[in-house]
Design a protein around this motif. Structure first.
Motif, PDB file in Angstrom:
ATOM      1  N   GLU A  75      -2.012 -46.851   7.623  1.00 24.36           N
ATOM      2  CA  GLU A  75      -2.146 -45.874   6.537  1.00 24.36           C
ATOM      3  C   GLU A  75      -3.475 -46.096   5.834  1.00 24.36           C
ATOM      4  OE1 GLU A  75      -0.059 -44.083   2.536  1.00 24.36           O
ATOM      5  OE2 GLU A  75       0.721 -45.957   3.350  1.00 24.36           O
ATOM      6  N   ILE A  76      -4.281 -45.056   5.809  1.00 23.19           N
ATOM      7  CA  ILE A  76      -5.575 -45.089   5.132  1.00 23.19           C
ATOM      8  C   ILE A  76      -5.347 -44.648   3.690  1.00 23.19           C
ATOM      9  CG2 ILE A  76      -7.900 -44.136   5.091  1.00 23.19           C
ATOM     10  CD1 ILE A  76      -7.560 -43.645   8.151  1.00 23.19           C
ATOM     11  N   GLY A  77      -5.725 -45.499   2.758  1.00 22.08           N
ATOM     12  CA  GLY A  77      -5.482 -45.214   1.346  1.00 22.08           C
ATOM     13  C   GLY A  77      -4.041 -45.517   0.988  1.00 22.08           C
ATOM     14  N   CYS A  78      -3.585 -46.722   1.320  1.00 20.54           N
ATOM     15  CA  CYS A  78      -2.156 -47.047   1.184  1.00 20.54           C
ATOM     16  C   CYS A  78      -1.713 -47.270  -0.251  1.00 20.54           C
ATOM     17  CB  CYS A  78      -1.794 -48.246   2.047  1.00 20.54           C
ATOM     18  SG  CYS A  78      -2.527 -49.799   1.505  1.00 20.54           S
ATOM     19  N   GLY A  79      -2.640 -47.395  -1.181  1.00 17.56           N
ATOM     20  CA  GLY A  79      -2.270 -47.543  -2.587  1.00 17.56           C
ATOM     21  C   GLY A  79      -1.250 -48.640  -2.791  1.00 17.56           C
ATOM     22  N   HIS A  80      -0.117 -48.313  -3.399  1.00 21.31           N
ATOM     23  CA  HIS A  80       0.925 -49.273  -3.756  1.00 21.31           C
ATOM     24  C   HIS A  80       1.753 -49.746  -2.575  1.00 21.31           C
ATOM     25  CE1 HIS A  80       3.374 -45.739  -3.367  1.00 21.31           C
ATOM     26  NE2 HIS A  80       2.566 -45.143  -4.218  1.00 21.31           N
ATOM     27  N   ALA A  82       4.126 -48.204  -0.724  1.00 14.70           N
ATOM     28  CA  ALA A  82       5.520 -47.760  -0.574  1.00 14.70           C
ATOM     29  C   ALA A  82       5.796 -47.140   0.797  1.00 14.70           C
ATOM     30  CB  ALA A  82       5.892 -46.777  -1.685  1.00 14.70           C
ATOM     31  N   MET A  83       4.853 -46.361   1.319  1.00 13.95           N
ATOM     32  CA  MET A  83       5.083 -45.741   2.625  1.00 13.95           C
ATOM     33  C   MET A  83       5.101 -46.803   3.720  1.00 13.95           C
ATOM     34  SD  MET A  83       3.078 -42.793   4.805  1.00 13.95           S
ATOM     35  CE  MET A  83       2.799 -41.800   3.391  1.00 13.95           C
ATOM     36  N   LEU A  84       4.155 -47.722   3.672  1.00 15.23           N
ATOM     37  CA  LEU A  84       4.117 -48.775   4.688  1.00 15.23           C
ATOM     38  C   LEU A  84       5.352 -49.665   4.602  1.00 15.23           C
ATOM     39  CD1 LEU A  84       0.358 -49.795   4.663  1.00 15.23           C
ATOM     40  CD2 LEU A  84       1.587 -48.460   6.383  1.00 15.23           C
ATOM     41  N   ALA A  85       5.817 -49.952   3.386  1.00  7.79           N
ATOM     42  CA  ALA A  85       7.025 -50.764   3.233  1.00  7.79           C
ATOM     43  C   ALA A  85       8.224 -50.060   3.863  1.00  7.79           C
ATOM     44  CB  ALA A  85       7.276 -51.049   1.752  1.00  7.79           C
ATOM     45  N   ALA A  86       8.286 -48.732   3.736  1.00 11.98           N
ATOM     46  CA  ALA A  86       9.389 -47.970   4.339  1.00 11.98           C
ATOM     47  C   ALA A  86       9.326 -48.058   5.863  1.00 11.98           C
ATOM     48  CB  ALA A  86       9.351 -46.518   3.877  1.00 11.98           C
ATOM     49  N   PHE A  87       8.135 -47.953   6.440  1.00 12.07           N
ATOM     50  CA  PHE A  87       8.002 -48.113   7.893  1.00 12.07           C
ATOM     51  C   PHE A  87       8.379 -49.538   8.304  1.00 12.07           C
ATOM     52  CE2 PHE A  87       5.230 -44.280   8.041  1.00 12.07           C
ATOM     53  CZ  PHE A  87       5.749 -43.677   9.159  1.00 12.07           C
ATOM     54  N   LYS A  88       7.928 -50.523   7.532  1.00 18.01           N
ATOM     55  CA  LYS A  88       8.210 -51.922   7.853  1.00 18.01           C
ATOM     56  C   LYS A  88       9.721 -52.189   7.852  1.00 18.01           C
ATOM     57  CE  LYS A  88       7.071 -56.621   6.451  1.00 18.01           C
ATOM     58  NZ  LYS A  88       6.379 -57.454   5.480  1.00 18.01           N
ATOM     59  N   ARG A  89      10.443 -51.609   6.882  1.00 14.85           N
ATOM     60  CA  ARG A  89      11.897 -51.785   6.835  1.00 14.85           C
ATOM     61  C   ARG A  89      12.574 -51.205   8.079  1.00 14.85           C
ATOM     62  NH1 ARG A  89      10.930 -50.488   1.454  1.00 14.85           N
ATOM     63  NH2 ARG A  89      11.557 -48.304   1.730  1.00 14.85           N
ATOM     64  N   ARG A  90      11.928 -50.256   8.744  1.00 16.35           N
ATOM     65  CA  ARG A  90      12.474 -49.659   9.963  1.00 16.35           C
ATOM     66  C   ARG A  90      11.999 -50.395  11.212  1.00 16.35           C
ATOM     67  NH1 ARG A  90      14.914 -44.874   9.656  1.00 16.35           N
ATOM     68  NH2 ARG A  90      15.072 -43.929   7.607  1.00 16.35           N
ATOM     69  N   GLY A  91      11.297 -51.500  11.025  1.00 17.18           N
ATOM     70  CA  GLY A  91      10.886 -52.316  12.155  1.00 17.18           C
ATOM     71  C   GLY A  91       9.529 -51.977  12.743  1.00 17.18           C
ATOM     72  N   TRP A  92       8.789 -51.090  12.109  1.00 20.30           N
ATOM     73  CA  TRP A  92       7.460 -50.731  12.597  1.00 20.30           C
ATOM     74  C   TRP A  92       6.463 -51.831  12.226  1.00 20.30           C
ATOM     75  CZ3 TRP A  92       5.493 -45.438  13.840  1.00 20.30           C
ATOM     76  CH2 TRP A  92       6.533 -44.574  14.200  1.00 20.30           C
ATOM     77  N   GLN A  93       5.415 -51.954  13.028  1.00 20.81           N
ATOM     78  CA  GLN A  93       4.280 -52.792  12.673  1.00 20.81           C
ATOM     79  C   GLN A  93       3.394 -51.950  11.756  1.00 20.81           C
ATOM     80  OE1 GLN A  93       2.794 -53.656  16.640  1.00 20.81           O
ATOM     81  NE2 GLN A  93       3.409 -55.785  16.349  1.00 20.81           N
ATOM     82  N   LEU A  95      -0.091 -51.609   8.969  1.00 26.50           N
ATOM     83  CA  LEU A  95      -1.386 -52.069   8.475  1.00 26.50           C
ATOM     84  C   LEU A  95      -1.870 -51.031   7.476  1.00 26.50           C
ATOM     85  CD1 LEU A  95      -3.934 -53.921   8.581  1.00 26.50           C
ATOM     86  CD2 LEU A  95      -4.745 -52.463  10.459  1.00 26.50           C
ATOM     87  N   GLY A  96      -2.394 -51.488   6.350  1.00 32.41           N
ATOM     88  CA  GLY A  96      -2.903 -50.573   5.342  1.00 32.41           C
ATOM     89  C   GLY A  96      -4.375 -50.776   5.097  1.00 32.41           C
ATOM     90  N   ILE A  97      -5.020 -49.706   4.658  1.00 30.78           N
ATOM     91  CA  ILE A  97      -6.410 -49.772   4.216  1.00 30.78           C
ATOM     92  C   ILE A  97      -6.437 -49.183   2.814  1.00 30.78           C
ATOM     93  CG2 ILE A  97      -8.758 -48.965   4.575  1.00 30.78           C
ATOM     94  CD1 ILE A  97      -8.139 -48.913   7.573  1.00 30.78           C
ATOM     95  N   GLU A  98      -6.989 -49.931   1.882  1.00 31.77           N
ATOM     96  CA  GLU A  98      -7.060 -49.511   0.486  1.00 31.77           C
ATOM     97  C   GLU A  98      -8.425 -49.895  -0.056  1.00 31.77           C
ATOM     98  OE1 GLU A  98      -6.866 -48.229  -3.125  1.00 31.77           O
ATOM     99  OE2 GLU A  98      -5.275 -47.735  -1.711  1.00 31.77           O
ATOM    100  N   ARG A  99      -9.112 -48.942  -0.658  1.00 31.77           N
ATOM    101  CA  ARG A  99     -10.475 -49.196  -1.117  1.00 31.77           C
ATOM    102  C   ARG A  99     -10.536 -50.175  -2.282  1.00 31.77           C
ATOM    103  NH1 ARG A  99     -13.908 -45.621  -1.534  1.00 31.77           N
ATOM    104  NH2 ARG A  99     -15.101 -46.556  -3.175  1.00 31.77           N
ATOM    105  N   VAL A 115      -3.292 -55.658   4.427  1.00 32.74           N
ATOM    106  CA  VAL A 115      -4.076 -54.557   3.870  1.00 32.74           C
ATOM    107  C   VAL A 115      -5.546 -54.966   3.885  1.00 32.74           C
ATOM    108  CG1 VAL A 115      -4.469 -53.062   1.880  1.00 32.74           C
ATOM    109  CG2 VAL A 115      -2.156 -53.865   2.378  1.00 32.74           C
ATOM    110  N   ILE A 116      -6.365 -54.091   4.421  1.00 30.20           N
ATOM    111  CA  ILE A 116      -7.809 -54.296   4.484  1.00 30.20           C
ATOM    112  C   ILE A 116      -8.430 -53.467   3.372  1.00 30.20           C
ATOM    113  CG2 ILE A 116      -9.870 -53.937   5.899  1.00 30.20           C
ATOM    114  CD1 ILE A 116      -7.936 -54.007   8.348  1.00 30.20           C
TER     115      ILE A 116
END
Length: 162
Positions: A75-80, A82-93, A95-99, A115-116
């Protein structure tokens, strides 16, 4: 709009539109965006954060049905986060990018998500490295339509407007 004001910095600008492609952008275009994304950016309280976690959980649930076996997402611009955490809870790998470096560190610490901290101009090699096996998502967070075009050009599969 002939006169708009950024709610964070108070800067005055206008919204212009390209006549050829209809892309809207701020004018003048800031050369550096760091002022517009301070540490407090997306500093939500507990109620709003809880609602966002629920919203992203539902949204990710719909998307994940398209690929039930899971996968990986950037996710580019992952901010807080929440979206990546939802994917992670479903077993996805994930990675976030946040400026914003501070926000990136907070998401890594609180959510256990890598997060990069990089601006969009530095993303092409990262997207190339994760390759076609990763779904690249941009969920809003852009100031200009040209940033959406950049995200698509570097390989984003999904760009969601606000």
């Amino acid at each position: 709009y002939q006169r708009a004001q950024d709610p964070i910095t108070g800067d005055i600008f206008r919204i212009a539109q390209c006549l050829a492609c209809q892309t809207a952008f701020t004018s003048p275009r800031p050369r550096v965006l760091d002022r517009y994304y301070p540490e407090s950016y997306r500093g939500y309280g507990p109620l709003v954060r809880s609602l966002l976690i629920t919203f992203y959980g539902l949204r990710v649930g719909r998307w994940a049905r398209l690929k039930p076996a899971g996968g990986s997402v950037l996710e580019i611009g992952c901010g807080h986060g929440a979206m990546l955490a939802a994917f992670k809870r479903r077993g996805w790998q994930v990675l976030g990018i946040e400026r914003n470096q501070g926000i990136a560190e907070r998401v890594a610490r609180d959510e256990g998500i890598d997060v990069i901290s990089e601006p969009i101009e530095a993303l092409a090699p990262i997207v190339d490295a994760v390759g076609k096996r990763t779904t690249v998502i941009v969920d809003s967070g852009f100031r200009r339509g040209s940033d959406v075009v950049k995200a698509l050009a570097i390989g984003a599969k999904l760009v969601i407007g606000s």
